[in-house]
Scaffold this motif. Structure first.
Motif, mmCIF file in Angstrom:
data_model
loop_
_atom_site.group_PDB
_atom_site.id
_atom_site.type_symbol
_atom_site.label_atom_id
_atom_site.label_comp_id
_atom_site.label_asym_id
_atom_site.label_seq_id
_atom_site.Cartn_x
_atom_site.Cartn_y
_atom_site.Cartn_z
ATOM 1 N N LEU A 16 21.426 33.750 -16.437
ATOM 2 C CA LEU A 16 21.943 32.723 -16.769
ATOM 3 C C LEU A 16 21.535 31.352 -16.785
ATOM 4 O O LEU A 16 20.504 30.438 -15.498
ATOM 5 N N GLY A 18 20.342 28.825 -19.465
ATOM 6 C CA GLY A 18 21.002 28.436 -20.630
ATOM 7 C C GLY A 18 21.377 26.508 -20.443
ATOM 8 O O GLY A 18 21.786 25.766 -21.801
ATOM 9 N N GLY A 19 21.360 26.216 -19.009
ATOM 10 C CA GLY A 19 21.975 24.765 -19.178
ATOM 11 C C GLY A 19 21.279 23.785 -19.375
ATOM 12 O O GLY A 19 19.633 24.115 -19.388
ATOM 13 N N ARG A 20 21.889 22.667 -18.801
ATOM 14 C CA ARG A 20 20.817 21.180 -18.962
ATOM 15 C C ARG A 20 20.374 20.298 -17.618
ATOM 16 O O ARG A 20 19.617 20.872 -17.772
ATOM 17 N N SER A 21 20.720 21.067 -16.631
ATOM 18 C CA SER A 21 20.242 20.880 -15.336
ATOM 19 C C SER A 21 19.897 19.664 -15.439
ATOM 20 O O SER A 21 19.430 18.703 -14.628
ATOM 21 N N GLN A 22 20.818 19.239 -15.436
ATOM 22 C CA GLN A 22 21.352 17.748 -15.796
ATOM 23 C C GLN A 22 20.910 17.084 -13.794
ATOM 24 O O GLN A 22 20.816 15.903 -14.121
ATOM 25 N N ARG A 23 22.247 17.882 -13.302
ATOM 26 C CA ARG A 23 22.219 16.796 -11.561
ATOM 27 C C ARG A 23 20.711 17.082 -11.182
ATOM 28 O O ARG A 23 20.832 16.449 -10.195
ATOM 29 N N LYS A 28 15.903 23.842 -14.043
ATOM 30 C CA LYS A 28 15.945 24.474 -12.440
ATOM 31 C C LYS A 28 15.096 26.267 -12.536
ATOM 32 O O LYS A 28 15.230 26.527 -11.282
ATOM 33 N N ASN A 56 18.612 34.593 -20.693
ATOM 34 C CA ASN A 56 19.001 33.612 -20.994
ATOM 35 C C ASN A 56 19.219 32.197 -21.137
ATOM 36 O O ASN A 56 19.597 31.582 -20.030
ATOM 37 N N ASP A 69 20.901 31.260 -26.878
ATOM 38 C CA ASP A 69 22.763 31.396 -27.030
ATOM 39 C C ASP A 69 22.990 31.832 -28.364
ATOM 40 O O ASP A 69 21.916 31.218 -29.496
ATOM 41 N N LYS A 74 24.874 23.873 -26.518
ATOM 42 C CA LYS A 74 25.225 24.129 -25.208
ATOM 43 C C LYS A 74 26.900 24.141 -24.931
ATOM 44 O O LYS A 74 27.399 23.440 -24.168
ATOM 45 N N GLY A 76 27.725 25.447 -22.851
ATOM 46 C CA GLY A 76 28.303 26.208 -20.797
ATOM 47 C C GLY A 76 28.383 27.691 -20.977
ATOM 48 O O GLY A 76 27.739 28.414 -21.928
ATOM 49 N N SER A 101 23.298 33.663 -11.739
ATOM 50 C CA SER A 101 23.087 32.575 -12.632
ATOM 51 C C SER A 101 21.724 32.310 -11.945
ATOM 52 O O SER A 101 20.752 32.611 -10.968
ATOM 53 N N ASP A 103 19.786 29.306 -10.489
ATOM 54 C CA ASP A 103 20.434 28.378 -9.521
ATOM 55 C C ASP A 103 20.850 29.721 -7.994
ATOM 56 O O ASP A 103 21.319 28.496 -7.282
ATOM 57 N N ASN A 192 22.707 22.954 -7.369
ATOM 58 C CA ASN A 192 23.084 22.005 -8.111
ATOM 59 C C ASN A 192 21.861 21.036 -8.026
ATOM 60 O O ASN A 192 21.737 19.922 -9.682
HETATM 61 N N1 GTP Z 1 23.673 29.617 -21.974
HETATM 62 C C1 GTP Z 1 24.373 28.190 -21.501
HETATM 63 N N2 GTP Z 1 24.602 28.151 -20.516
HETATM 64 C C2 GTP Z 1 24.848 27.669 -19.648
HETATM 65 C C3 GTP Z 1 24.996 26.517 -20.235
HETATM 66 N N3 GTP Z 1 26.001 25.582 -19.468
HETATM 67 C C4 GTP Z 1 25.748 26.233 -18.625
HETATM 68 N N4 GTP Z 1 24.468 27.063 -18.255
HETATM 69 C C5 GTP Z 1 24.437 27.721 -17.297
HETATM 70 O O1 GTP Z 1 25.807 28.398 -16.427
HETATM 71 C C6 GTP Z 1 25.054 28.827 -14.813
HETATM 72 C C7 GTP Z 1 26.220 27.474 -13.974
HETATM 73 O O2 GTP Z 1 26.158 26.303 -14.912
HETATM 74 P P1 GTP Z 1 25.363 25.035 -13.957
HETATM 75 O O3 GTP Z 1 25.507 25.164 -12.505
HETATM 76 O O4 GTP Z 1 26.704 24.225 -14.068
HETATM 77 O O5 GTP Z 1 24.102 24.365 -14.284
HETATM 78 P P2 GTP Z 1 23.452 23.401 -15.337
HETATM 79 O O6 GTP Z 1 24.786 23.511 -16.126
HETATM 80 O O7 GTP Z 1 22.504 23.795 -15.992
HETATM 81 O O8 GTP Z 1 23.883 22.105 -14.517
HETATM 82 P P3 GTP Z 1 24.029 20.853 -14.888
HETATM 83 O O9 GTP Z 1 23.924 20.624 -15.809
HETATM 84 O O10 GTP Z 1 23.498 19.485 -13.688
HETATM 85 O O11 GTP Z 1 25.413 20.822 -14.845
HETATM 86 C C8 GTP Z 1 23.727 28.094 -14.823
HETATM 87 O O12 GTP Z 1 23.240 28.933 -14.461
HETATM 88 C C9 GTP Z 1 23.709 27.229 -16.095
HETATM 89 O O13 GTP Z 1 22.355 28.288 -16.677
HETATM 90 C C10 GTP Z 1 25.116 26.299 -21.901
HETATM 91 O O14 GTP Z 1 25.326 25.619 -22.780
HETATM 92 N N5 GTP Z 1 24.547 27.155 -22.211
#
Ligand code: GTP
Ligand code: MG
Length: 209
Positions: A16, A18-23, A28, A56, A69, A74, A76, A101, A103, A192
């Protein structure tokens, strides 16, 4: 009691990412830990444990299929798990998909074997835990749940992984801390922030023989 068992050829693996890696402030997947990217670390650890691997994510990866996705916006981690189930359901013989994940580079080398051994029924989900905390994105999912998950994402406002699990038959598998030259490492330590990355570099060093 009827026996149910799973082996490696029944299980696909999806990272996984697909997140935003905002922090972290940048994707990532491409962040370097030691000499390799986080994506590379995680693929190296996952590949020997499963029949096939995919990532993903929204775009590009190192020599592995990328599955975006299927639910826009997005939504989650559950949207990533949905993409993983849908992808795996198209693979011959594969009945389950394991998600990890991007990360979390130190996850157990026996993650899949232990999750698979815990599953007692075809419809059961297995989730990892350590130190009494569950890590629900580290799960082994029957691919037949894809339609139910899609419907749930469309109607549930918060889309928390934990809330989805409450509706299903779930078994939790506790993993031990990992001894290192420094102290005990939680194998689900996840990165993170830039500070977490500094800590991960220390763990990588402590894991070197
Ligand atoms: N496909 C998909 N994966 C997600 C989404 N949001 C989070 N993830 C994934 O879920 C896992 C846990 O998310 P987080 O640790 O919050 O990672 P993140 O959302 O990229 O980072 P932040 O933006 O800092 O919260 C990570 O492997 C992310 O890639 C999303 O909207 N879609
Ligand atoms: Mg997030």
């Amino acid at each position: 009691m009827a026996e149910f068992s799973l082996d490696r050829s029944d299980i696909a693996g999806v990272v996984l990412a697909g997140g935003r890696s905002q922090r972290m402030g940048r994707d990532k997947s491409g962040v370097m830990l030691g000499a390799e990217s986080l994506l590379h670390h995680v693929l190296d650890r996952l590949s020997p444990q499963v029949f096939s691997v995919a990532v993903n994510a929204d775009a590009r990866a190192e020599n592995v299929p990328v599955i975006p996705d299927r639910i826009p916006g997005k939504a989650g981690p559950m949207a990533g798990i949905h993409a993983a189930m849908t992808y795996a359901s198209g693979l011959p013989k594969v009945s389950h998909v394991v998600t990890v994940s991007v990360d979390c580079p130190f996850f157990p080398a026996d993650l899949v074997a232990r999750l698979a051994a815990a599953v007692e029924r075809p419809s059961q989900i297995a989730i990892a835990s350590s130190e009494g905390r569950s890590h629900p994105v580290f799960g082994l999912w029957p691919v037949t749940l894809a339609a139910d998950l899609e419907a749930w994402i469309a109607t549930d406002e918060k889309r928390r992984v934990r809330d989805f699990l409450l509706r299903h038959d779930v078994t939790e598998v506790a993993f031990p801390l990992h001894p290192t030259r420094a102290s005990l490492l939680d194998p689900f330590f996840n990165i993170n922030t830039p500070d977490d990355l500094v800590e991960a570099e220390r763990w990588l060093e402590a894991l070197r023989a």
